[in-house]
Design a protein around this motif. Sequence first.
Motif, PDB file in Angstrom:
ATOM      1  N   ASP A 148       2.936  -3.272   0.945  1.00 56.79           N
ATOM      2  CA  ASP A 148       3.145  -2.756   2.300  1.00 56.79           C
ATOM      3  C   ASP A 148       3.926  -1.447   2.199  1.00 56.79           C
ATOM      4  O   ASP A 148       5.024  -1.317   2.720  1.00 56.79           O
ATOM      5  CB  ASP A 148       3.892  -3.762   3.165  1.00 56.79           C
ATOM      6  CG  ASP A 148       3.902  -3.348   4.638  1.00 56.79           C
ATOM      7  OD1 ASP A 148       3.088  -2.471   5.001  1.00 56.79           O
ATOM      8  OD2 ASP A 148       4.727  -3.870   5.406  1.00 56.79           O
ATOM      9  N   ALA A 156       2.998   2.736   2.381  1.00 54.31           N
ATOM     10  CA  ALA A 156       1.920   3.685   2.671  1.00 54.31           C
ATOM     11  C   ALA A 156       1.570   4.586   1.487  1.00 54.31           C
ATOM     12  O   ALA A 156       0.388   4.712   1.143  1.00 54.31           O
ATOM     13  CB  ALA A 156       2.282   4.520   3.898  1.00 54.31           C
ATOM     14  N   GLU A 164      -0.362   2.559  -1.154  1.00 56.06           N
ATOM     15  CA  GLU A 164      -1.677   2.123  -0.688  1.00 56.06           C
ATOM     16  C   GLU A 164      -2.650   3.292  -0.602  1.00 56.06           C
ATOM     17  O   GLU A 164      -3.831   3.158  -0.940  1.00 56.06           O
ATOM     18  CB  GLU A 164      -1.534   1.440   0.671  1.00 56.06           C
ATOM     19  CG  GLU A 164      -0.777   0.125   0.616  1.00 56.06           C
ATOM     20  CD  GLU A 164      -0.758  -0.589   1.946  1.00 56.06           C
ATOM     21  OE1 GLU A 164      -1.749  -1.247   2.294  1.00 56.06           O
ATOM     22  OE2 GLU A 164       0.274  -0.481   2.651  1.00 56.06           O
ATOM     23  N   PHE A 174      -4.391  -3.216   5.848  1.00 56.13           N
ATOM     24  CA  PHE A 174      -3.700  -2.001   6.285  1.00 56.13           C
ATOM     25  C   PHE A 174      -2.955  -2.280   7.578  1.00 56.13           C
ATOM     26  O   PHE A 174      -3.548  -2.747   8.555  1.00 56.13           O
ATOM     27  CB  PHE A 174      -4.692  -0.856   6.522  1.00 56.13           C
ATOM     28  CG  PHE A 174      -5.037  -0.079   5.283  1.00 56.13           C
ATOM     29  CD1 PHE A 174      -4.314  -0.222   4.116  1.00 56.13           C
ATOM     30  CD2 PHE A 174      -6.102   0.811   5.282  1.00 56.13           C
ATOM     31  CE1 PHE A 174      -4.637   0.489   2.974  1.00 56.13           C
ATOM     32  CE2 PHE A 174      -6.435   1.534   4.161  1.00 56.13           C
ATOM     33  CZ  PHE A 174      -5.706   1.367   3.002  1.00 56.13           C
ATOM     34  N   VAL A 201      -0.013   2.492   8.360  1.00 53.01           N
ATOM     35  CA  VAL A 201      -0.666   2.887   7.102  1.00 53.01           C
ATOM     36  C   VAL A 201      -2.098   3.347   7.366  1.00 53.01           C
ATOM     37  O   VAL A 201      -2.575   4.316   6.765  1.00 53.01           O
ATOM     38  CB  VAL A 201      -0.643   1.726   6.099  1.00 53.01           C
ATOM     39  CG1 VAL A 201      -1.463   2.058   4.859  1.00 53.01           C
ATOM     40  CG2 VAL A 201       0.788   1.396   5.691  1.00 53.01           C
TER      41      VAL A 201
END
Length: 288
Positions: A43, A45, A48, A89, A93
């Motif tokens: 978790d 951004a 990811e 997501f 994000v």
Amino acid sequence: MLVGGNTPTLSSGLLRLVFLTTAGIAIGLVIGEIVHLIEHRIDDAPIEIALSILTPYVAYLAADSVRASGVLAVVSCGLYLSRKSSHFFSPSVRLQAWAVWDSLTFILNGLVFVLIGLQLPYVLEAIRDHNLRALLVYGAVFSAFLILLRLIWMFPGAYLANLIRKRILHQNERLPAPREIFVVGWTGMRGVISLAAAIALPQTLANGSPFAQRNMIIFLAFSVILVTLVLQGLTLPPLIRALGLAGVSTPHPEENEARSRHPAKPQLTYLEGAGARTVPSPLKSMMT
């Protein structure tokens, strides 16, 4: 096979095509599921987004290592993760990832077209022995063939997709109308993927001889992109209006429709009316 100087037979060519397609798609889906499981545990951004940028390279290299289609692996992996992105997501994000990918897509598209523009003079020089009129005819006929082929395929393709949604995914969706399918078929404009596939052809074979008709293939790919972008791109808006498929012209129509279908709209209306009725009369006169 062609790079090695061997001409495949019909049966070996079909078997090779089946392997390239199925193995590439399977590897892409496996990579997508692995990334899906990893994303569920993250978790953050930046991490990811970085993972989403690296994933296509992993899928391509994994498929290429077993001589499968790296392009199909990337496409299947991207489609799978795109469908699953709402599961892993977070909203913040997702907004950041879309912004990053929109910028990257714009930059990469521009870079590929610039490279093609720089390479095109050399391609034309290599095929200068062909008559200009013949080259224009080749480009027009090849473009018309691809446009017609997509339009023909869209109708059985839409039926099969609707059948899969109903029988396998258990989604009760209506089959699009023929005019809607036709519009989707007319949106088959070519771009970076076609150019990348043409440029990816090797310049020489394993024995050092030039790859036959490589420059002609690049020229035809460029012609298809030019014809589809100009012809289909410019005629798409009037075609949609002529078929009566033009939607609401107000900005953000999806958001307005979602608000109009809000499940709590009757309750909100009742509360607003109840609040107005419970305001004391002196205060109400002051408010008015």
